[in-house]
Motif scaffolding. Structure first.
Motif, PDB file in Angstrom:
ATOM      1  N   ALA A 104       0.801  -1.223   0.000  1.00  0.00           N
ATOM      2  CA  ALA A 104       0.000   0.000   0.000  1.00  0.00           C
ATOM      3  C   ALA A 104       0.836   1.276   0.000  1.00  0.00           C
ATOM      4  CB  ALA A 104      -0.932   0.005   1.215  1.00  0.00           C
ATOM      5  N   TYR A 105       2.035   1.213   0.585  1.00  0.00           N
ATOM      6  CA  TYR A 105       2.896   2.394   0.703  1.00  0.00           C
ATOM      7  C   TYR A 105       4.211   2.130  -0.031  1.00  0.00           C
ATOM      8  CZ  TYR A 105      -0.088   3.924   4.636  1.00  0.00           C
ATOM      9  OH  TYR A 105      -1.134   4.319   5.427  1.00  0.00           O
ATOM     10  N   GLU A 106       4.546   2.986  -0.953  1.00  0.00           N
ATOM     11  CA  GLU A 106       5.769   2.800  -1.744  1.00  0.00           C
ATOM     12  C   GLU A 106       7.023   2.826  -0.877  1.00  0.00           C
ATOM     13  OE1 GLU A 106       8.068   4.899  -5.552  1.00  0.00           O
ATOM     14  OE2 GLU A 106       6.186   5.728  -4.778  1.00  0.00           O
ATOM     15  N   GLN A 107       6.998   3.601   0.210  1.00  0.00           N
ATOM     16  CA  GLN A 107       8.202   3.763   1.024  1.00  0.00           C
ATOM     17  C   GLN A 107       8.362   2.696   2.104  1.00  0.00           C
ATOM     18  OE1 GLN A 107       5.383   5.685   0.962  1.00  0.00           O
ATOM     19  NE2 GLN A 107       5.548   7.306   2.480  1.00  0.00           N
ATOM     20  N   VAL A 108       7.457   1.727   2.177  1.00  0.00           N
ATOM     21  CA  VAL A 108       7.530   0.680   3.210  1.00  0.00           C
ATOM     22  C   VAL A 108       8.138  -0.593   2.625  1.00  0.00           C
ATOM     23  CG1 VAL A 108       6.210  -0.773   4.804  1.00  0.00           C
ATOM     24  CG2 VAL A 108       5.576   1.632   4.463  1.00  0.00           C
ATOM     25  N   HIS A 109       9.069  -1.171   3.370  1.00  0.00           N
ATOM     26  CA  HIS A 109       9.734  -2.415   2.985  1.00  0.00           C
ATOM     27  C   HIS A 109       9.673  -3.382   4.161  1.00  0.00           C
ATOM     28  CE1 HIS A 109      11.433  -0.040  -0.343  1.00  0.00           C
ATOM     29  NE2 HIS A 109      11.628   0.893   0.575  1.00  0.00           N
ATOM     30  N   VAL A 110       9.857  -4.656   3.875  1.00  0.00           N
ATOM     31  CA  VAL A 110       9.753  -5.677   4.915  1.00  0.00           C
ATOM     32  C   VAL A 110      10.960  -6.600   4.858  1.00  0.00           C
ATOM     33  CG1 VAL A 110       8.329  -7.493   5.947  1.00  0.00           C
ATOM     34  CG2 VAL A 110       7.244  -5.610   4.694  1.00  0.00           C
ATOM     35  N   LEU A 111      11.517  -6.881   6.015  1.00  0.00           N
ATOM     36  CA  LEU A 111      12.585  -7.865   6.151  1.00  0.00           C
ATOM     37  C   LEU A 111      12.054  -8.992   7.027  1.00  0.00           C
ATOM     38  CD1 LEU A 111      15.541  -8.755   5.772  1.00  0.00           C
ATOM     39  CD2 LEU A 111      16.114  -7.384   7.800  1.00  0.00           C
ATOM     40  N   HIS A 112      11.805 -10.144   6.426  1.00  0.00           N
ATOM     41  CA  HIS A 112      11.309 -11.289   7.179  1.00  0.00           C
ATOM     42  C   HIS A 112      12.492 -12.077   7.739  1.00  0.00           C
ATOM     43  CE1 HIS A 112       7.076 -10.906   6.073  1.00  0.00           C
ATOM     44  NE2 HIS A 112       7.474 -10.592   4.858  1.00  0.00           N
ATOM     45  N   ARG A 113      12.527 -12.224   9.058  1.00  0.00           N
ATOM     46  CA  ARG A 113      13.606 -12.939   9.725  1.00  0.00           C
ATOM     47  C   ARG A 113      13.114 -14.298  10.214  1.00  0.00           C
ATOM     48  NH1 ARG A 113      17.666 -10.813  12.102  1.00  0.00           N
ATOM     49  NH2 ARG A 113      16.909 -11.154  14.239  1.00  0.00           N
ATOM     50  N   TRP A 150      20.764  -3.982   5.914  1.00  0.00           N
ATOM     51  CA  TRP A 150      19.858  -3.816   4.761  1.00  0.00           C
ATOM     52  C   TRP A 150      19.933  -2.384   4.249  1.00  0.00           C
ATOM     53  CZ3 TRP A 150      15.765  -1.074   2.897  1.00  0.00           C
ATOM     54  CH2 TRP A 150      14.922  -1.683   1.971  1.00  0.00           C
ATOM     55  N   GLY A 151      19.894  -1.418   5.142  1.00  0.00           N
ATOM     56  CA  GLY A 151      19.921  -0.024   4.740  1.00  0.00           C
ATOM     57  C   GLY A 151      21.255   0.411   4.169  1.00  0.00           C
ATOM     58  N   MET A 152      22.347  -0.061   4.766  1.00  0.00           N
ATOM     59  CA  MET A 152      23.672   0.304   4.265  1.00  0.00           C
ATOM     60  C   MET A 152      23.895  -0.237   2.857  1.00  0.00           C
ATOM     61  SD  MET A 152      25.963  -0.377   7.664  1.00  0.00           S
ATOM     62  CE  MET A 152      26.009   0.774   9.025  1.00  0.00           C
ATOM     63  N   GLU A 153      23.442  -1.449   2.630  1.00  0.00           N
ATOM     64  CA  GLU A 153      23.614  -2.051   1.308  1.00  0.00           C
ATOM     65  C   GLU A 153      22.870  -1.282   0.224  1.00  0.00           C
ATOM     66  OE1 GLU A 153      22.236  -6.012   1.828  1.00  0.00           O
ATOM     67  OE2 GLU A 153      24.005  -6.669   2.969  1.00  0.00           O
ATOM     68  N   ARG A 154      21.849  -0.538   0.628  1.00  0.00           N
ATOM     69  CA  ARG A 154      21.019   0.182  -0.343  1.00  0.00           C
ATOM     70  C   ARG A 154      21.299   1.682  -0.368  1.00  0.00           C
ATOM     71  NH1 ARG A 154      19.155  -4.419   1.146  1.00  0.00           N
ATOM     72  NH2 ARG A 154      17.835  -5.710  -0.218  1.00  0.00           N
ATOM     73  N   GLY A 155      22.361   2.097   0.272  1.00  0.00           N
ATOM     74  CA  GLY A 155      22.834   3.461   0.113  1.00  0.00           C
ATOM     75  C   GLY A 155      22.124   4.533   0.907  1.00  0.00           C
ATOM     76  N   TYR A 156      21.475   4.188   2.016  1.00  0.00           N
ATOM     77  CA  TYR A 156      20.848   5.216   2.852  1.00  0.00           C
ATOM     78  C   TYR A 156      21.923   5.998   3.607  1.00  0.00           C
ATOM     79  CZ  TYR A 156      16.266   3.247   1.879  1.00  0.00           C
ATOM     80  OH  TYR A 156      15.127   2.826   1.252  1.00  0.00           O
ATOM     81  N   ASP A 157      21.607   7.245   3.919  1.00  0.00           N
ATOM     82  CA  ASP A 157      22.539   8.128   4.627  1.00  0.00           C
ATOM     83  C   ASP A 157      22.279   8.192   6.122  1.00  0.00           C
ATOM     84  OD1 ASP A 157      23.805   9.251   2.159  1.00  0.00           O
ATOM     85  OD2 ASP A 157      21.757   9.991   1.839  1.00  0.00           O
ATOM     86  N   VAL A 158      21.022   8.048   6.522  1.00  0.00           N
ATOM     87  CA  VAL A 158      20.614   8.152   7.922  1.00  0.00           C
ATOM     88  C   VAL A 158      19.751   6.944   8.258  1.00  0.00           C
ATOM     89  CG1 VAL A 158      19.367   9.522   9.646  1.00  0.00           C
ATOM     90  CG2 VAL A 158      20.665  10.679   7.827  1.00  0.00           C
ATOM     91  N   LEU A 159      20.076   6.273   9.355  1.00  0.00           N
ATOM     92  CA  LEU A 159      19.300   5.132   9.826  1.00  0.00           C
ATOM     93  C   LEU A 159      18.707   5.464  11.189  1.00  0.00           C
ATOM     94  CD1 LEU A 159      21.662   2.173   8.826  1.00  0.00           C
ATOM     95  CD2 LEU A 159      19.718   3.101   7.568  1.00  0.00           C
ATOM     96  N   VAL A 160      17.421   5.249  11.315  1.00  0.00           N
ATOM     97  CA  VAL A 160      16.682   5.614  12.529  1.00  0.00           C
ATOM     98  C   VAL A 160      16.181   4.356  13.227  1.00  0.00           C
ATOM     99  CG1 VAL A 160      14.658   6.856  13.428  1.00  0.00           C
ATOM    100  CG2 VAL A 160      15.970   7.804  11.500  1.00  0.00           C
ATOM    101  N   GLU A 161      16.324   4.319  14.536  1.00  0.00           N
ATOM    102  CA  GLU A 161      15.714   3.276  15.354  1.00  0.00           C
ATOM    103  C   GLU A 161      14.381   3.795  15.890  1.00  0.00           C
ATOM    104  OE1 GLU A 161      18.096   2.004  18.582  1.00  0.00           O
ATOM    105  OE2 GLU A 161      19.892   1.669  17.381  1.00  0.00           O
ATOM    106  N   MET A 162      13.312   3.022  15.725  1.00  0.00           N
ATOM    107  CA  MET A 162      12.014   3.429  16.242  1.00  0.00           C
ATOM    108  C   MET A 162      11.208   2.204  16.611  1.00  0.00           C
ATOM    109  SD  MET A 162       9.094   5.891  14.514  1.00  0.00           S
ATOM    110  CE  MET A 162       8.337   4.584  13.550  1.00  0.00           C
TER     111      MET A 162
END
Length: 252
Positions: free
Chosen positions: A56-65, A81-93
Motif C-alpha cells: 500500500a505504501y511505496e516507502q515501506v519495505h519488509v525484512l522477514h527474519r 539492509w539499509g547500508m547495502e542500499r545506500g541510505y545516509d541516515v538510519l533511525v531506530e524506532m
C-alpha cells in the motif's frame, strides 16, 4: 534533510495491533523517509500485515527474519539492509507507538545540524514519559545513571531506543563485533559512538507507554544489561590503569 536518504528501522514481534497505525503516522509525519519493518516471524501475523503495508505504501519495505533473536540482532540486520542500499541516515524506532513518529523531524533536524548520533531523550528538559508507573521510571533513570557512571558517558538518556545515526557513524563503531542483544544494545552503540569521538546530541521526546500488546521487557533483559555494562565499565577502568602505568615519567 531532503538530500539525505532516510531509513527508519522498526523491529517487530507480535505487533499486529500497532504496526498499521505507526506506519500510517510515520508516512504522514516524514513522507520523505522509508520504513523497514524487520519482523521476527511473529506468530500473530505481524509479518503478513507488514507485507500488506508494503503493497500500500511505496516507502515501506519488509525484512522477514527466521525467528525471535533479540532487539540487537534485528537492528543489526536492518542496518545492514539499509547500508547495502545506500541510505545516509538510519533511525531506530519502536513499533508499539511509544516513539511518536511526529517527533522524528526533531531528531532529523539535529542530524542536519551536524550531529553524528541523535538520541530522543526522556530525561532532558522537555522530555517526559506518559503512563509509566513510578517503579518503571525509577528503573530507567537508575539504569541510565549506572551506565553513565561506569562508562563515562555524558548523555542523560543512555538506554532510550529512539535514535538517528549517520551511516558513517555506524560504519565507524565496529558493528560486526556487537554481541549485545537486549536493551543493552542501545548502551553498547552509544558507548562505541562516544569512544570513537563522534558527536552525540539529545533532543526531548515524549515516550508514551504502549496501549496494545505486551512489553518485551523482562528480568533477563535487565540482567543482561546490568552485567554487560558492569563488564564494559571494568574493562574501561583496566585500560585506563594500564595506560597510566605505561606513560613515561615526566622529568623536571
Amino acid at each position: 534533510m531532503s538530500a539525505l536518504r532516510i531509513l527508519v528501522v522498526t523491529p517487530t514481534y507480535n505487533e499486529a495491533a500497532n504496526i498499521r497505525d505507526v506506519t500510517r503516522r510515520l508516512c504522514l509525519a516524514v513522507p520523505q523517509a522509508d520504513l523497514l519493518i524487520a519482523d521476527d516471524n511473529s506468530p500473530d501475523g505481524t509479518g503478513r500485515i507488514a507485507d500488506e503495508l508494503a503493497a500500500a505504501y511505496e516507502q515501506v519495505h519488509v525484512l522477514h527474519r527466521r525467528g525471535k533473536e533479540g532487539l540487537g540482532a534485528a537492528y543489526l540486520a536492518g542496518f545492514s539492509w539499509g547500508m547495502e542500499r545506500g541510505y545516509d541516515v538510519l533511525v531506530e524506532m519502536d513499533a508499539d507507538g511509544s516513539h511518536r513518529p511526529e517527533e522524528l523531524p526533531r531528531l532529523l533536524t539535529a542530524i542536519a545540524e551536524g550531529a553524528d548520533l541523535v538520541l530522543g531523550s526522556r530525561w532532558v528538559p522537555g522530555g517526559r514519559v506518559v503512563n509509566w508507573p513510578r517503579s518503571r521510571e525509577w528503573l530507567s533513570r537508575a539504569g541510565s545513571a549506572y551506565a553513565r557512571l561506569l562508562l563515562g558517558l555524558t548523555a542523560r538518556d543512555v538506554t532510550g531506543g529512539y535514535r538517528a545515526f549517520r551511516v558513517h557513524t555506524l560504519n565507524g563503531v565496529g558493528l560486526h563485533t556487537v554481541r549485545s542483544q537486549g536493551y543493552c544494545f542501545q548502551v553498547d552503540l552509544l558507548r562505541r559512538t562516544a569512544a570513537r569521538g563522534f558527536s552525540v546530541a539529545e533532543v526531548p521526546i515524549t515516550f508514551v507507554e504502549r496501549e496494545h500488546g505486551v512489553s518485551k521487557m523482562s528480568r533477563a533483559i535487565v540482567a543482561e544489561a546490568l552485567w554487560r555494562v558492569t563488564l564494559w565499565g571494568a574493562a574501561s577502568q583496566l585500560r585506563k590503569a594500564q595506560s597510566a602505568r605505561t606513560k613515561p615519567a615526566r622529568t623536571g
